[in-house]
Design a protein around this motif. Structure first.
Motif, PDB file in Angstrom:
ATOM      1  N   ILE A 174       1.177  -1.331  -0.255  1.00 29.48           N
ATOM      2  CA  ILE A 174      -0.157   0.143  -0.170  1.00 29.48           C
ATOM      3  C   ILE A 174       0.767   1.051  -0.054  1.00 29.48           C
ATOM      4  CG2 ILE A 174      -1.333   1.665   1.686  1.00 29.48           C
ATOM      5  CD1 ILE A 174      -2.696  -1.833   2.313  1.00 29.48           C
ATOM      6  N   VAL A 175       1.976   1.136   1.028  1.00 28.78           N
ATOM      7  CA  VAL A 175       2.481   2.448   1.100  1.00 28.78           C
ATOM      8  C   VAL A 175       3.368   2.715  -0.347  1.00 28.78           C
ATOM      9  CG1 VAL A 175       4.827   3.165   2.004  1.00 28.78           C
ATOM     10  CG2 VAL A 175       2.977   1.773   2.800  1.00 28.78           C
ATOM     11  N   THR A 176       4.240   1.445  -1.315  1.00 28.07           N
ATOM     12  CA  THR A 176       4.545   1.558  -2.145  1.00 28.07           C
ATOM     13  C   THR A 176       3.668   2.135  -3.370  1.00 28.07           C
ATOM     14  OG1 THR A 176       6.337   0.276  -1.370  1.00 28.07           O
ATOM     15  CG2 THR A 176       5.885   0.624  -4.226  1.00 28.07           C
ATOM     16  N   ALA A 177       2.607   1.549  -3.215  1.00 27.91           N
ATOM     17  CA  ALA A 177       1.493   2.002  -4.796  1.00 27.91           C
ATOM     18  C   ALA A 177       1.162   3.310  -4.396  1.00 27.91           C
ATOM     19  CB  ALA A 177       0.470   1.129  -4.717  1.00 27.91           C
ATOM     20  N   VAL A 178       0.718   3.988  -3.485  1.00 27.63           N
ATOM     21  CA  VAL A 178       0.379   5.256  -3.210  1.00 27.63           C
ATOM     22  C   VAL A 178       1.385   6.411  -2.731  1.00 27.63           C
ATOM     23  CG1 VAL A 178      -1.850   4.638  -2.334  1.00 27.63           C
ATOM     24  CG2 VAL A 178      -0.697   5.042  -0.684  1.00 27.63           C
ATOM     25  N   ALA A 179       2.948   5.938  -2.828  1.00 24.24           N
ATOM     26  CA  ALA A 179       3.914   7.143  -2.695  1.00 24.24           C
ATOM     27  C   ALA A 179       3.698   7.961  -4.026  1.00 24.24           C
ATOM     28  CB  ALA A 179       4.964   6.673  -2.838  1.00 24.24           C
ATOM     29  N   PRO A 180       4.084   9.606  -3.409  1.00 26.12           N
ATOM     30  CA  PRO A 180       4.893  10.123  -2.352  1.00 26.12           C
ATOM     31  C   PRO A 180       3.607  10.415  -1.176  1.00 26.12           C
ATOM     32  CG  PRO A 180       4.353  12.027  -3.870  1.00 26.12           C
ATOM     33  CD  PRO A 180       4.048  10.641  -4.574  1.00 26.12           C
ATOM     34  N   THR A 181       2.481   9.944  -1.336  1.00 28.17           N
ATOM     35  CA  THR A 181       0.702  10.285  -0.647  1.00 28.17           C
ATOM     36  C   THR A 181       0.988   9.633   0.942  1.00 28.17           C
ATOM     37  OG1 THR A 181      -0.631  10.354  -2.305  1.00 28.17           O
ATOM     38  CG2 THR A 181      -1.871  10.716   0.421  1.00 28.17           C
ATOM     39  N   PRO A 182       1.759  10.224   2.352  1.00 26.56           N
ATOM     40  CA  PRO A 182       1.188   9.595   2.962  1.00 26.56           C
ATOM     41  C   PRO A 182       0.474   9.246   3.804  1.00 26.56           C
ATOM     42  CG  PRO A 182       1.587  11.414   3.048  1.00 26.56           C
ATOM     43  CD  PRO A 182       1.071  11.942   2.184  1.00 26.56           C
TER      44      PRO A 182
END
Length: 264
Positions: free
Chosen positions: A184-192
Protein backbone atom coordinates in the motif's frame (compact mmCIF):
# COMPACT_ATOMS: atom_id res chain seq x y z
CA UNK A 1 1.06 18.59 6.82
CA UNK A 2 4.57 19.23 8.09
CA UNK A 3 4.31 16.38 10.60
CA UNK A 4 3.39 14.00 7.76
CA UNK A 5 6.30 14.90 5.52
CA UNK A 6 9.20 15.01 7.96
CA UNK A 7 11.55 12.05 8.39
CA UNK A 8 9.90 9.34 10.49
CA UNK A 9 6.46 10.94 10.62
CA UNK A 10 4.68 10.92 13.96
CA UNK A 11 2.33 9.15 16.36
CA UNK A 12 -1.14 10.67 16.66
CA UNK A 13 -2.99 9.08 19.62
CA UNK A 14 -6.77 9.26 19.92
CA UNK A 15 -8.38 10.90 22.95
CA UNK A 16 -11.96 10.33 24.09
CA UNK A 17 -12.53 13.12 26.61
CA UNK A 18 -10.94 16.24 27.98
CA UNK A 19 -8.75 14.55 30.58
CA UNK A 20 -7.37 11.93 28.20
CA UNK A 21 -6.55 14.71 25.74
CA UNK A 22 -4.70 16.63 28.44
CA UNK A 23 -2.75 13.52 29.40
CA UNK A 24 -1.63 13.07 25.81
CA UNK A 25 -0.64 16.70 25.53
CA UNK A 26 1.27 16.51 28.82
CA UNK A 27 3.13 13.47 27.51
CA UNK A 28 4.46 15.56 24.63
CA UNK A 29 2.44 14.39 21.64
CA UNK A 30 2.34 17.01 18.89
CA UNK A 31 -1.15 16.25 17.60
CA UNK A 32 -4.13 14.17 18.69
CA UNK A 33 -7.23 12.73 17.09
CA UNK A 34 -10.76 11.91 18.00
CA UNK A 35 -12.01 8.32 17.78
CA UNK A 36 -15.51 7.88 16.45
CA UNK A 37 -15.71 4.47 18.14
CA UNK A 38 -14.58 5.75 21.53
CA UNK A 39 -16.80 8.82 21.32
CA UNK A 40 -19.82 6.70 20.45
CA UNK A 41 -19.08 4.33 23.33
CA UNK A 42 -18.88 7.18 25.84
CA UNK A 43 -22.37 8.18 24.70
CA UNK A 44 -23.71 4.63 24.91
CA UNK A 45 -24.06 4.33 21.15
CA UNK A 46 -22.63 2.25 18.31
CA UNK A 47 -19.94 3.43 15.90
CA UNK A 48 -20.41 3.63 12.16
CA UNK A 49 -24.20 3.67 12.22
CA UNK A 50 -24.80 7.44 12.20
CA UNK A 51 -25.80 7.31 15.86
CA UNK A 52 -23.46 10.19 16.79
CA UNK A 53 -24.35 13.43 15.03
CA UNK A 54 -21.96 15.69 13.20
CA UNK A 55 -22.71 18.44 15.69
CA UNK A 56 -21.84 16.22 18.64
CA UNK A 57 -18.57 15.18 17.05
CA UNK A 58 -17.64 18.76 16.21
CA UNK A 59 -18.34 19.88 19.78
CA UNK A 60 -16.21 17.00 21.06
CA UNK A 61 -13.31 17.86 18.73
CA UNK A 62 -13.49 21.55 19.65
CA UNK A 63 -13.25 20.60 23.33
CA UNK A 64 -10.08 18.56 22.77
CA UNK A 65 -8.46 21.36 20.80
CA UNK A 66 -9.53 24.07 23.22
CA UNK A 67 -8.17 22.24 26.25
CA UNK A 68 -4.84 21.20 24.74
CA UNK A 69 -4.02 23.79 22.10
CA UNK A 70 -2.92 20.88 19.88
CA UNK A 71 -3.89 20.18 16.28
CA UNK A 72 -6.88 17.82 16.28
CA UNK A 73 -7.75 15.35 13.54
CA UNK A 74 -11.45 14.45 13.43
CA UNK A 75 -12.37 10.81 12.81
CA UNK A 76 -15.64 11.72 11.12
CA UNK A 77 -16.90 8.33 9.90
CA UNK A 78 -18.30 8.72 6.36
CA UNK A 79 -18.38 12.50 6.47
CA UNK A 80 -21.88 12.68 7.95
CA UNK A 81 -23.96 12.84 4.84
CA UNK A 82 -25.59 10.88 2.04
CA UNK A 83 -24.21 13.03 -0.77
CA UNK A 84 -20.85 14.57 -1.74
CA UNK A 85 -22.40 17.96 -1.00
CA UNK A 86 -23.17 16.82 2.55
CA UNK A 87 -19.55 15.73 2.96
CA UNK A 88 -18.39 19.14 1.74
CA UNK A 89 -20.62 20.81 4.33
CA UNK A 90 -19.08 18.65 7.06
CA UNK A 91 -15.57 19.60 5.97
CA UNK A 92 -16.51 23.29 5.96
CA UNK A 93 -17.92 22.93 9.48
CA UNK A 94 -14.72 21.20 10.60
CA UNK A 95 -12.64 24.06 9.21
CA UNK A 96 -14.83 26.60 10.98
CA UNK A 97 -14.45 24.60 14.20
CA UNK A 98 -10.66 24.88 14.01
CA UNK A 99 -9.84 21.24 13.28
CA UNK A 100 -6.47 20.54 11.69
CA UNK A 101 -7.56 17.37 9.91
CA UNK A 102 -10.57 15.27 9.01
CA UNK A 103 -10.96 11.65 7.97
CA UNK A 104 -13.58 10.54 5.45
CA UNK A 105 -14.35 6.81 5.15
CA UNK A 106 -15.91 4.91 2.27
CA UNK A 107 -18.37 3.29 4.68
CA UNK A 108 -22.11 3.67 4.29
CA UNK A 109 -23.61 2.97 7.71
CA UNK A 110 -25.62 0.20 6.06
CA UNK A 111 -24.69 -3.22 7.49
CA UNK A 112 -26.03 -4.94 4.37
CA UNK A 113 -23.68 -2.96 2.11
CA UNK A 114 -21.07 -1.41 4.41
CA UNK A 115 -18.68 -0.14 1.70
CA UNK A 116 -19.82 2.43 -0.85
CA UNK A 117 -19.34 1.82 -4.55
CA UNK A 118 -15.99 2.91 -5.95
CA UNK A 119 -17.16 5.94 -7.93
CA UNK A 120 -19.33 7.20 -5.09
CA UNK A 121 -16.48 6.87 -2.61
CA UNK A 122 -14.07 8.76 -4.87
CA UNK A 123 -16.57 11.53 -5.56
CA UNK A 124 -17.06 12.04 -1.83
CA UNK A 125 -13.32 12.42 -1.27
CA UNK A 126 -13.09 14.82 -4.21
CA UNK A 127 -15.89 16.91 -2.73
CA UNK A 128 -14.13 16.95 0.65
CA UNK A 129 -10.88 18.12 -0.94
CA UNK A 130 -12.62 20.86 -2.91
CA UNK A 131 -14.32 22.10 0.26
CA UNK A 132 -11.07 21.95 2.22
CA UNK A 133 -9.21 24.32 -0.12
CA UNK A 134 -5.99 23.39 1.63
CA UNK A 135 -7.26 24.68 4.98
CA UNK A 136 -7.52 21.25 6.61
CA UNK A 137 -5.73 17.92 6.08
CA UNK A 138 -8.08 15.47 4.37
CA UNK A 139 -7.55 11.76 4.99
CA UNK A 140 -9.15 9.37 2.50
CA UNK A 141 -9.91 6.05 4.14
CA UNK A 142 -11.17 2.70 2.90
CA UNK A 143 -12.51 0.19 5.41
CA UNK A 144 -12.34 -2.86 3.15
CA UNK A 145 -10.27 -4.92 5.57
CA UNK A 146 -12.48 -4.31 8.60
CA UNK A 147 -15.74 -4.74 6.70
CA UNK A 148 -15.17 -8.27 5.45
CA UNK A 149 -13.65 -7.31 2.09
CA UNK A 150 -10.01 -8.49 2.25
CA UNK A 151 -9.24 -7.28 -1.28
CA UNK A 152 -5.78 -5.70 -1.44
CA UNK A 153 -6.10 -4.78 -5.12
CA UNK A 154 -9.37 -2.93 -4.56
CA UNK A 155 -7.93 -1.26 -1.48
CA UNK A 156 -4.94 0.03 -3.46
CA UNK A 157 -7.26 1.08 -6.29
CA UNK A 158 -9.40 3.10 -3.91
CA UNK A 159 -6.50 4.71 -2.08
CA UNK A 160 -4.79 5.60 -5.35
CA UNK A 161 -8.01 7.20 -6.60
CA UNK A 162 -8.39 9.10 -3.32
CA UNK A 163 -4.87 10.46 -3.78
CA UNK A 164 -5.64 11.45 -7.36
CA UNK A 165 -8.75 13.22 -6.08
CA UNK A 166 -6.50 15.27 -3.80
CA UNK A 167 -6.54 13.48 -0.43
CA UNK A 168 -3.57 14.55 1.68
CA UNK A 169 -3.26 11.30 3.66
CA UNK A 170 -4.42 7.74 2.94
CA UNK A 171 -5.63 5.10 5.39
CA UNK A 172 -6.76 1.47 5.27
CA UNK A 173 -7.15 0.04 8.79
CA UNK A 174 -5.64 -3.39 9.47
CA UNK A 175 -4.09 -4.67 6.25
CA UNK A 176 -3.51 -8.41 6.71
CA UNK A 177 0.27 -8.30 7.17
CA UNK A 178 3.41 -6.23 6.75
CA UNK A 179 3.79 -7.20 3.09
CA UNK A 180 0.32 -5.82 2.36
CA UNK A 181 1.13 -2.64 4.27
CA UNK A 182 4.36 -2.12 2.31
CA UNK A 183 2.46 -2.76 -0.93
CA UNK A 184 0.00 0.00 0.00
CA UNK A 185 2.72 2.46 1.00
CA UNK A 186 4.64 1.77 -2.19
CA UNK A 187 1.61 1.99 -4.48
CA UNK A 188 0.42 5.38 -3.21
CA UNK A 189 3.80 7.05 -2.67
CA UNK A 190 4.55 9.86 -2.09
CA UNK A 191 1.16 10.43 -0.41
CA UNK A 192 1.56 9.78 3.37
CA UNK A 193 -0.10 6.70 4.85
CA UNK A 194 -1.73 6.38 8.27
CA UNK A 195 -1.75 3.05 10.06
CA UNK A 196 -4.10 2.01 12.84
CA UNK A 197 -1.74 0.40 15.36
CA UNK A 198 -0.30 -2.26 12.99
CA UNK A 199 -1.19 -4.86 10.38
CA UNK A 200 -3.81 -7.37 11.53
CA UNK A 201 -1.44 -10.26 12.10
CA UNK A 202 1.11 -8.68 14.44
CA UNK A 203 1.59 -5.55 16.52
CA UNK A 204 4.80 -3.89 15.41
CA UNK A 205 6.86 -1.17 17.03
CA UNK A 206 6.74 2.46 15.97
CA UNK A 207 10.25 2.06 14.54
CA UNK A 208 9.21 -0.98 12.48
CA UNK A 209 6.21 0.85 11.05
CA UNK A 210 8.32 3.87 10.21
CA UNK A 211 10.86 1.63 8.49
CA UNK A 212 7.99 0.31 6.35
CA UNK A 213 7.31 3.87 5.23
CA UNK A 214 4.34 4.73 7.43
CA UNK A 215 4.11 8.45 8.15
CA UNK A 216 1.32 8.58 10.75
CA UNK A 217 0.34 6.08 13.43
CA UNK A 218 -3.01 6.30 15.20
CA UNK A 219 -4.48 3.99 17.82
CA UNK A 220 -8.23 4.45 17.34
CA UNK A 221 -10.19 3.41 20.43
CA UNK A 222 -7.29 1.35 21.85
CA UNK A 223 -6.38 3.75 24.67
CA UNK A 224 -10.05 3.99 25.59
CA UNK A 225 -10.47 0.20 25.69
CA UNK A 226 -7.27 -0.04 27.72
CA UNK A 227 -8.78 2.33 30.27
CA UNK A 228 -12.07 0.43 30.24
CA UNK A 229 -10.20 -2.80 30.96
CA UNK A 230 -8.90 -1.15 34.14
CA UNK A 231 -12.47 -0.14 35.04
CA UNK A 232 -13.70 -3.67 34.47
CA UNK A 233 -10.98 -5.14 36.69
CA UNK A 234 -11.74 -2.60 39.41
CA UNK A 235 -15.43 -3.46 39.13
CA UNK A 236 -14.67 -7.15 39.61
CA UNK A 237 -12.58 -6.31 42.65
CA UNK A 238 -15.42 -4.23 44.07
CA UNK A 239 -17.90 -7.06 43.57
CA UNK A 240 -15.46 -9.33 45.40
CA UNK A 241 -15.29 -6.88 48.29
CA UNK A 242 -11.72 -5.69 47.63
CA UNK A 243 -11.97 -1.94 48.12
CA UNK A 244 -8.22 -1.42 47.90
CA UNK A 245 -7.88 -2.93 44.42
CA UNK A 246 -11.10 -1.27 43.28
CA UNK A 247 -10.03 2.25 44.22
CA UNK A 248 -6.35 2.34 43.27
CA UNK A 249 -5.64 4.69 40.40
CA UNK A 250 -4.49 8.12 39.36
CA UNK A 251 -4.76 10.65 42.16
CA UNK A 252 -7.27 13.46 41.95
CA UNK A 253 -4.36 15.82 42.63
CA UNK A 254 -2.86 14.67 39.34
CA UNK A 255 -6.19 15.23 37.60
CA UNK A 256 -6.48 18.71 39.08
CA UNK A 257 -2.95 19.51 37.96
CA UNK A 258 -3.72 18.46 34.38
CA UNK A 259 -6.94 20.46 34.33
CA UNK A 260 -5.06 23.52 35.58
CA UNK A 261 -2.72 23.26 32.61
CA UNK A 262 -5.51 23.37 30.04
CA UNK A 263 -5.64 26.23 27.56
CA UNK A 264 -9.40 26.49 28.12
Amino acid sequence: MALHTRDGGFVMPNAWDGLSALMLADAGFEAIATSSAALAATLGRSDGRHEVTCGEHLEHARLLGRLTGLPVNGDFEDGYGDTPEDVAATVEAAVESGLAGIGIEDTSGNPDQPIRDFDEAVNRIRSAVEAAKGRIVVTGRTDNFIQGRPDLDDTVRRLTAFAEAGADVLYAPYPPDLDALVAIVTAVAPTPVNVLISPADKVLTVAELQKAGVKRISVGPALYTHAMEAVEQATKALVAGDLTAATTGISFERISDLLARSTN
